[in-house]
Write an enzyme that holds these catalytic residues in place. Sequence first.
Site, PDB file in Angstrom:
ATOM      1  N   ARG A 104     -20.824 -45.935  20.829  1.00  0.00           N
ATOM      2  CA  ARG A 104     -21.002 -46.789  22.012  1.00  0.00           C
ATOM      3  C   ARG A 104     -19.609 -47.281  22.387  1.00  0.00           C
ATOM      4  NH1 ARG A 104     -25.556 -49.662  24.035  1.00  0.00           N
ATOM      5  NH2 ARG A 104     -25.109 -51.677  24.972  1.00  0.00           N
ATOM      6  N   HIS A 163     -25.487 -42.786  29.922  1.00  0.00           N
ATOM      7  CA  HIS A 163     -26.312 -43.484  28.927  1.00  0.00           C
ATOM      8  C   HIS A 163     -27.565 -42.631  28.666  1.00  0.00           C
ATOM      9  CE1 HIS A 163     -27.788 -46.489  26.391  1.00  0.00           C
ATOM     10  NE2 HIS A 163     -27.863 -47.535  27.197  1.00  0.00           N
ATOM     11  N   GLN A 176     -31.001 -43.942  26.925  1.00  0.00           N
ATOM     12  CA  GLN A 176     -31.824 -44.856  27.715  1.00  0.00           C
ATOM     13  C   GLN A 176     -32.801 -44.080  28.594  1.00  0.00           C
ATOM     14  OE1 GLN A 176     -32.042 -48.382  27.789  1.00  0.00           O
ATOM     15  NE2 GLN A 176     -33.858 -47.780  28.944  1.00  0.00           N
ATOM     16  N   ASP A 216     -30.708 -52.481  37.027  1.00  0.00           N
ATOM     17  CA  ASP A 216     -29.851 -52.604  35.843  1.00  0.00           C
ATOM     18  C   ASP A 216     -28.925 -53.791  36.093  1.00  0.00           C
ATOM     19  OD1 ASP A 216     -28.497 -52.123  33.488  1.00  0.00           O
ATOM     20  OD2 ASP A 216     -27.528 -50.276  34.158  1.00  0.00           O
ATOM     21  N   CYS A 232     -33.350 -51.602  31.663  1.00  0.00           N
ATOM     22  CA  CYS A 232     -32.872 -51.223  30.333  1.00  0.00           C
ATOM     23  C   CYS A 232     -32.599 -52.431  29.438  1.00  0.00           C
ATOM     24  CB  CYS A 232     -31.627 -50.346  30.449  1.00  0.00           C
ATOM     25  SG  CYS A 232     -30.199 -51.190  31.154  1.00  0.00           S
ATOM     26  N   ARG A 257     -36.937 -46.948  22.810  1.00  0.00           N
ATOM     27  CA  ARG A 257     -35.568 -46.574  22.447  1.00  0.00           C
ATOM     28  C   ARG A 257     -35.544 -46.045  21.020  1.00  0.00           C
ATOM     29  NH1 ARG A 257     -31.233 -48.705  24.774  1.00  0.00           N
ATOM     30  NH2 ARG A 257     -30.242 -46.925  23.747  1.00  0.00           N
TER      31      ARG A 257
END
Length: 354
Positions: free
Chosen positions: A119, A146, A149, A258, A300, A327
């Site tokens: 990450r 991403h 996700q 988001d 998310c 997730r």
Amino acid sequence: MSPVPHLMTMADLTAPQISRLVNHAHYLKQVSLPWLAPQSQSKKNARLRMPSQSLFNKSIALIFSKRSTRTRLSAETAAVLLGGRALFLGHEDIQLGVNETPRDTARVIGGMCQGIFARVGAHEEIEELAKYSPVPVLNALSSLWHPTQILADILTLHEHAHLFEHTPTSPPAPNKPFDTLRPLTVAYVGDSANVLHDMLVTYPRLGHKLRVASPPQPAYQCPKQVWDRVKELGCDKDIWWGSDPREAVKGADVVVTDTWISMGQEAEKEQRLKDFAGYQVTEALCRDGGAKPNWRFLHCLPRKQHEVDDEVFYGPRSLVFPEADNRKWTIMAVFDLLFGKWDLSSEKSAKSSK
């Protein structure tokens, strides 16, 4: 020896490979949940099956230069279920970026661990890790993409496919294959950031239409590097992009937003809040814009109230917490096939791979 597989973005996968991962995540979820129930309940089920143990005695390095709740929890718990362990390596724990280059870090970690889940900030950081790593690298989040996700979002939509029928039906029974998801219109209202970018290269290839609204300023438009991938995959034909959020939600089955202020953009907060005025997802916005009567909401997380109001976020339209739960199962599926089996590129069903 086979080339080392990596996953940087959903654009790296074909549509059948995406479907395989989502189906495998659903399978692993159904197999694993009975093991996580209280013992008094799990003993009632004498037909417990072990999930894949492809990470038995293996270690996965979690290189996280940014804070995380869902991604870290998902990775650590998924690794345990697959028989392995995850080692959290925060930016203050290792030499990366201080006294050691990504190239050297990738080689050292890859010599002791069997996978790297990273990450990072700039996307170039994870590309350099993948270039020099002797083990698979999976993008946990970068400035551009991403992928994990979007896998969770797709699984969540499949699990709730019954809600998108013209006459909503009951959910499928436990331990049954989820229903086929009809083609949807997915609206995204917000910044052109990593979550949207992987939506752009994914949803059109799975038969869905995407409608996007972002402020007209250049800072909120799709980066050329991303749009080039969109066009390369032929996804642009099923994408509408404008600056009016009401127009974006027209005919929407699903509305997504988001964060407007990503980590590292805190100094821009005041200006960004001005630029995104009118973009908060509300019942009124979606009603005035003509979203479908049974539209559902995804985010998310973490969420700020200026992005979506409480009525939507905590109301019956919201799928954000099942989305967060998923997730774990989608990351578990990628860990199994990428880190455990080096078999991410196969398009065959993964269900029987134990």
